[in-house]
Motif scaffolding. Structure first.
Motif, PDB file in Angstrom:
ATOM      1  N   PRO A 183     -78.764  66.741  -4.252  1.00  0.00           N
ATOM      2  CA  PRO A 183     -79.826  65.848  -4.732  1.00  0.00           C
ATOM      3  C   PRO A 183     -80.538  66.362  -5.969  1.00  0.00           C
ATOM      4  CG  PRO A 183     -80.579  67.054  -2.804  1.00  0.00           C
ATOM      5  CD  PRO A 183     -79.118  67.363  -2.952  1.00  0.00           C
ATOM      6  N   TRP A 184     -80.449  67.669  -6.237  1.00  0.00           N
ATOM      7  CA  TRP A 184     -81.185  68.220  -7.377  1.00  0.00           C
ATOM      8  C   TRP A 184     -80.587  67.777  -8.711  1.00  0.00           C
ATOM      9  CZ3 TRP A 184     -85.817  69.943  -6.301  1.00  0.00           C
ATOM     10  CH2 TRP A 184     -86.070  70.357  -4.997  1.00  0.00           C
ATOM     11  N   ILE A 185     -79.323  67.402  -8.724  1.00  0.00           N
ATOM     12  CA  ILE A 185     -78.729  66.870  -9.962  1.00  0.00           C
ATOM     13  C   ILE A 185     -79.375  65.533 -10.298  1.00  0.00           C
ATOM     14  CG2 ILE A 185     -76.592  66.112 -11.061  1.00  0.00           C
ATOM     15  CD1 ILE A 185     -75.074  68.007  -9.205  1.00  0.00           C
ATOM     16  N   GLY A 186     -79.459  64.658  -9.294  1.00  0.00           N
ATOM     17  CA  GLY A 186     -80.109  63.377  -9.524  1.00  0.00           C
ATOM     18  C   GLY A 186     -81.596  63.521  -9.787  1.00  0.00           C
ATOM     19  N   PHE A 187     -82.234  64.499  -9.139  1.00  0.00           N
ATOM     20  CA  PHE A 187     -83.658  64.743  -9.369  1.00  0.00           C
ATOM     21  C   PHE A 187     -83.905  65.046 -10.845  1.00  0.00           C
ATOM     22  CE2 PHE A 187     -87.287  67.609  -9.653  1.00  0.00           C
ATOM     23  CZ  PHE A 187     -88.243  66.944  -8.912  1.00  0.00           C
ATOM     24  N   GLU A 188     -83.084  65.924 -11.412  1.00  0.00           N
ATOM     25  CA  GLU A 188     -83.249  66.231 -12.839  1.00  0.00           C
ATOM     26  C   GLU A 188     -82.985  65.000 -13.696  1.00  0.00           C
ATOM     27  OE1 GLU A 188     -82.115  70.079 -14.714  1.00  0.00           O
ATOM     28  OE2 GLU A 188     -80.691  68.856 -15.852  1.00  0.00           O
TER      29      GLU A 188
ATOM     30  N   THR B 263     -85.368  63.771 -16.689  1.00  0.00           N
ATOM     31  CA  THR B 263     -84.957  64.061 -18.070  1.00  0.00           C
ATOM     32  C   THR B 263     -84.075  62.999 -18.715  1.00  0.00           C
ATOM     33  OG1 THR B 263     -82.926  65.231 -17.454  1.00  0.00           O
ATOM     34  CG2 THR B 263     -84.967  66.506 -17.469  1.00  0.00           C
ATOM     35  N   ARG B 264     -83.346  62.245 -17.897  1.00  0.00           N
ATOM     36  CA  ARG B 264     -82.372  61.264 -18.403  1.00  0.00           C
ATOM     37  C   ARG B 264     -81.352  61.915 -19.338  1.00  0.00           C
ATOM     38  NH1 ARG B 264     -83.035  55.829 -16.288  1.00  0.00           N
ATOM     39  NH2 ARG B 264     -84.875  56.061 -14.989  1.00  0.00           N
ATOM     40  N   THR B 265     -81.052  63.176 -19.101  1.00  0.00           N
ATOM     41  CA  THR B 265     -80.017  63.863 -19.870  1.00  0.00           C
ATOM     42  C   THR B 265     -79.187  64.718 -18.916  1.00  0.00           C
ATOM     43  OG1 THR B 265     -81.452  65.755 -20.359  1.00  0.00           O
ATOM     44  CG2 THR B 265     -81.398  63.988 -21.985  1.00  0.00           C
ATOM     45  N   ASP B 266     -78.001  65.096 -19.369  1.00  0.00           N
ATOM     46  CA  ASP B 266     -77.128  65.982 -18.613  1.00  0.00           C
ATOM     47  C   ASP B 266     -77.200  67.358 -19.247  1.00  0.00           C
ATOM     48  OD1 ASP B 266     -75.188  67.306 -17.232  1.00  0.00           O
ATOM     49  OD2 ASP B 266     -73.519  66.074 -17.925  1.00  0.00           O
ATOM     50  N   ALA B 267     -77.834  68.302 -18.546  1.00  0.00           N
ATOM     51  CA  ALA B 267     -78.035  69.627 -19.121  1.00  0.00           C
ATOM     52  C   ALA B 267     -76.722  70.338 -19.393  1.00  0.00           C
ATOM     53  CB  ALA B 267     -78.891  70.475 -18.179  1.00  0.00           C
ATOM     54  N   THR B 268     -75.665  69.969 -18.670  1.00  0.00           N
ATOM     55  CA  THR B 268     -74.386  70.650 -18.872  1.00  0.00           C
ATOM     56  C   THR B 268     -73.651  70.148 -20.109  1.00  0.00           C
ATOM     57  OG1 THR B 268     -73.118  69.085 -17.509  1.00  0.00           O
ATOM     58  CG2 THR B 268     -74.196  70.930 -16.373  1.00  0.00           C
ATOM     59  N   GLN B 269     -74.027  68.970 -20.597  1.00  0.00           N
ATOM     60  CA  GLN B 269     -73.376  68.411 -21.787  1.00  0.00           C
ATOM     61  C   GLN B 269     -74.414  67.700 -22.648  1.00  0.00           C
ATOM     62  OE1 GLN B 269     -69.212  66.880 -21.136  1.00  0.00           O
ATOM     63  NE2 GLN B 269     -69.909  66.710 -19.023  1.00  0.00           N
ATOM     64  N   PRO B 270     -75.349  68.461 -23.223  1.00  0.00           N
ATOM     65  CA  PRO B 270     -76.446  67.843 -23.978  1.00  0.00           C
ATOM     66  C   PRO B 270     -75.979  67.041 -25.186  1.00  0.00           C
ATOM     67  CG  PRO B 270     -76.372  70.217 -24.335  1.00  0.00           C
ATOM     68  CD  PRO B 270     -75.426  69.922 -23.219  1.00  0.00           C
ATOM     69  N   GLN B 271     -74.764  67.312 -25.675  1.00  0.00           N
ATOM     70  CA  GLN B 271     -74.277  66.587 -26.839  1.00  0.00           C
ATOM     71  C   GLN B 271     -74.079  65.098 -26.542  1.00  0.00           C
ATOM     72  OE1 GLN B 271     -72.555  68.663 -25.025  1.00  0.00           O
ATOM     73  NE2 GLN B 271     -70.528  67.848 -24.563  1.00  0.00           N
TER      74      GLN B 271
ATOM     75  N   GLU C  12     -86.454  54.942 -18.921  1.00  0.00           N
ATOM     76  CA  GLU C  12     -87.564  55.858 -19.182  1.00  0.00           C
ATOM     77  C   GLU C  12     -87.610  56.970 -18.142  1.00  0.00           C
ATOM     78  OE1 GLU C  12     -91.408  54.296 -20.473  1.00  0.00           O
ATOM     79  OE2 GLU C  12     -90.545  52.297 -20.180  1.00  0.00           O
ATOM     80  N   CYS C  13     -87.997  58.150 -18.593  1.00  0.00           N
ATOM     81  CA  CYS C  13     -88.111  59.305 -17.698  1.00  0.00           C
ATOM     82  C   CYS C  13     -89.295  59.136 -16.753  1.00  0.00           C
ATOM     83  CB  CYS C  13     -88.301  60.583 -18.509  1.00  0.00           C
ATOM     84  SG  CYS C  13     -86.967  60.965 -19.657  1.00  0.00           S
ATOM     85  N   LEU C  14     -89.162  59.694 -15.561  1.00  0.00           N
ATOM     86  CA  LEU C  14     -90.294  59.788 -14.649  1.00  0.00           C
ATOM     87  C   LEU C  14     -91.021  61.100 -14.887  1.00  0.00           C
ATOM     88  CD1 LEU C  14     -88.851  58.593 -11.209  1.00  0.00           C
ATOM     89  CD2 LEU C  14     -89.714  57.222 -13.119  1.00  0.00           C
TER      90      LEU C  14
END
Length: 565
Positions: free
Chosen positions: A451-456, A460-468, A475-477
């Motif tokens: 669940p922490w992947i969806g929580f982020e 953030t509305r971004t994927d930290a593993t592939q920021p490109q 909108e972000c919460l």
């Protein structure tokens, strides 16, 4: 022992309570599975008696337990533990699917079913191939073969499977799905969409009971290690309820489970559906388990283009997808469920489907009955005028943020829905701003169970593993909003908010201790890697990965590392 002496006291923590009357606390006292004191160390120490177990959390961050409001462990793990086919690639090419089928048939000789998962629509389209029985017959023709797509929206079968199921040009489509057909002959192509693939399941042997029990057991173990205390396992039948009850009796149900009975054979046949709905479901009721919900598909999936849209998929094309039940059926169904106090969890990926669902709830409410907290599952696309209706009607808006992360799956959704619609996608904030209740479901196996992947993703509305890849829609919460979605809002959607979902005196003692303070880490990359060190449910440790309660002599239900799901 004094009546206010605690069984367990946790001191020296940094607890975000999700209780607006006392947002932060330092310590808690627990007795008989409930918080009897929440406050400072000084507030809690008077509840320590001779038999009280005490743990110093060393300043660690804690918060209420998490709620995953949509997941399918049986679909993810049942086939694996039953020894069925697993293609083994997240985005397999047609060649990889074919190779996996041939290899499985070689390792499992005979004339039995070759069944498993999965194929991916867009990889076939990329190679200009049409998944269907002609392609599959060329891979394996002398044994029945059935392969799900990645989103579980369709089933690919060969001619042998169609023959065993008695499916031909004369077979009528079920009301909750359809058989893809040749436009000239009407013969089935080998693709069965949504509820139509239950026609195949009827002639297949059921998943063995031992595989289902192990599937739920391992899922609960993993979820406890991720801080989950409440789950909805959607699409169950009598076999799956029996598996859950077996775990409950064995003391291994380490989350509160709402099991939603599959409606209209949406995935597999439920042979005792009417008996269950008439009252046999209460046989499974306990402190941790209930089957007081039904799950069905209002529409399908974007990859199969069976999501029901308010407007056509493309200009000049009348196709809007498929609404699986008539609007009259929907109103009658929801009105009956309101009278019985049974929750409807409605799969709605298209904006036309969620619109029809909310219309049906409104019409049913006009007939009276209870105000049941029904659930709009996925809520991928919502019409702007429907945002406020979630609060007005008391319907939960459930979102699946792990599935939003940019990649082939999300790209297929974007290609199907188009840029204009995608600007309205994943509108969690719109529901919250209008006063509604939003929750998160991982929808595993379509998306990861963590669940922490969806929580982020919510924050953030971004994927930290592939920021490109950049941001994905909506909108972000705020951090506080996201925490509430996964805690108190989840409890609300299970009718437990009066009794759980926040660290509040008198409520059930659900608490998780993390390896980081969520308010002190960078949101992008800092949230999805969160590790849960302790999970308490009803004051009992289900998971203690850091041994925080070892000195207090409390052993968790799950002691070994979680399975790598």
């Amino acid at each position: 022992m004094r009546h206010d002496t605690a069984d367990l006291v946790l001191l020296n923590a940094r607890i975000y309570t999700v209780d607006p009357r006392l947002p932060w606390a330092q310590a808690v006292a627990i007795r008989a599975g409930r918080f009897i004191a929440v406050g400072t160390d000084a507030d809690v120490v008077p509840h320590i008696g001779a038999q009280t177990r005490v743990a110093d959390l060393g300043g660690r961050f804690a918060m209420p337990g998490l709620y995953d409001m949509h997941t399918h462990p049986d679909l993810a793990l049942g086939p694996r533990y039953a020894g069925y086919l697993d293609v083994g690639h997240p985005d397999p090419t047609p060649g990889q699917v074919a190779a996996a089928i041939r290899d499985y048939a070689h390792r499992h000789p005979g004339d039995g079913w070759v069944y498993g998962q999965h194929f991916v629509w867009h990889t076939f389209r990329r190679e200009r191939l049409a998944p269907g029985r002609e392609w599959l017959d060329g891979v394996l023709a002398d044994r029945p073969v059935a392969i799900h797509d990645r989103s579980w929206g369709s089933l690919l079968v060969n001619s042998r499977a169609l023959a065993l199921a008695g499916i031909d040009a004369a077979t009528r489509d079920p009301g909750n799905g359809y058989i893809e057909r040749d436009s000239l002959t009407g013969e089935p192509t080998g693709i069965l969409v949504d509820g139509a693939y239950a026609l195949i399941y009827r002639v297949m042997p059921p998943v063995p009971a031992a595989a289902l029990e192990r599937a739920y057991r391992d899922a609960l173990h993993y979820q406890a290690s991720r801080g989950v205390v409440g789950v909805k396992y959607v699409h169950v039948c009598e076999h799956r309820l029996d598996a859950l009850r077996a775990l409950d009796v064995a003391g291994l149900l380490t989350a509160r489970v709402e099991a939603a009975i599959s409606w209209q054979d949406d995935i597999f046949p439920v042979r005792r559906r009417w008996e269950l709905m008439a009252g046999a479901r209460h046989h499974y009721r306990s402190r941790r388990l209930n089957a007081n919900a039904i799950k069905f598909h209002f529409d399908g999936t974007q990859e199969a283009r069976s999501s029901f849209l308010a407007t056509p998929y493309a200009a000049g094309d009348a196709w809007r997808g498929h609404l699986n039940l008539t609007r009259e059926h929907l109103v009658d169904l929801i009105a009956q469920m309101d009278r019985e106090g049974i929750r409807v969890i409605a799969h709605c990926t298209g904006d036309g489907a969620s619109d029809a669902f909310l219309d049906a709830v409104a019409a049913a409410r006009a007939r009276g009955g209870q105000r049941v907290r029904h659930q709009c599952a996925h809520s991928t696309l919502l019409l702007d005028h429907n945002l406020a209706r979630f609060a007005e009607l008391g319907v939960t808006a459930e979102f699946s943020p792990v599935g939003w992360i940019p990649g082939p799956f999300a790209a297929a959704r974007r290609d199907a829905f188009g840029a204009e619609r995608m600007r309205r996608a994943y509108n969690v904030k719109g529901v919250l701003d209008a006063g509604g209740v939003a929750v998160m479901g991982t929808d595993w196996p379509v998306s990861p169970l963590d669940p922490w992947i969806g929580f982020e993703g919510l924050v953030t509305r971004t994927d930290a593993t592939q920021p490109q890849r950049g941001a994905f829609g909506g909108e972000c919460l705020t951090l506080e909003q996201a925490i509430r979605c996964l805690t108190l809002n989840g409890a609300w959607s299970m009718d437990l908010d009066h009794d759980a979902g926040s660290v509040t005196r008198g409520k059930r003692a659900d608490l998780i201790v993390l390896d980081r303070n969520l308010f002190e880490v960078p949101p992008v990359g800092g949230l999805r890697g969160t590790r849960v060190e302790l999970t308490l449910i009803d004051g009992e440790p289900s998971w203690d990965g850091a041994g925080l309660l070892a000195e207090a002599g409390l052993a968790p239900v799950w002691r070994e590392p979680p399975p790598p799901l």
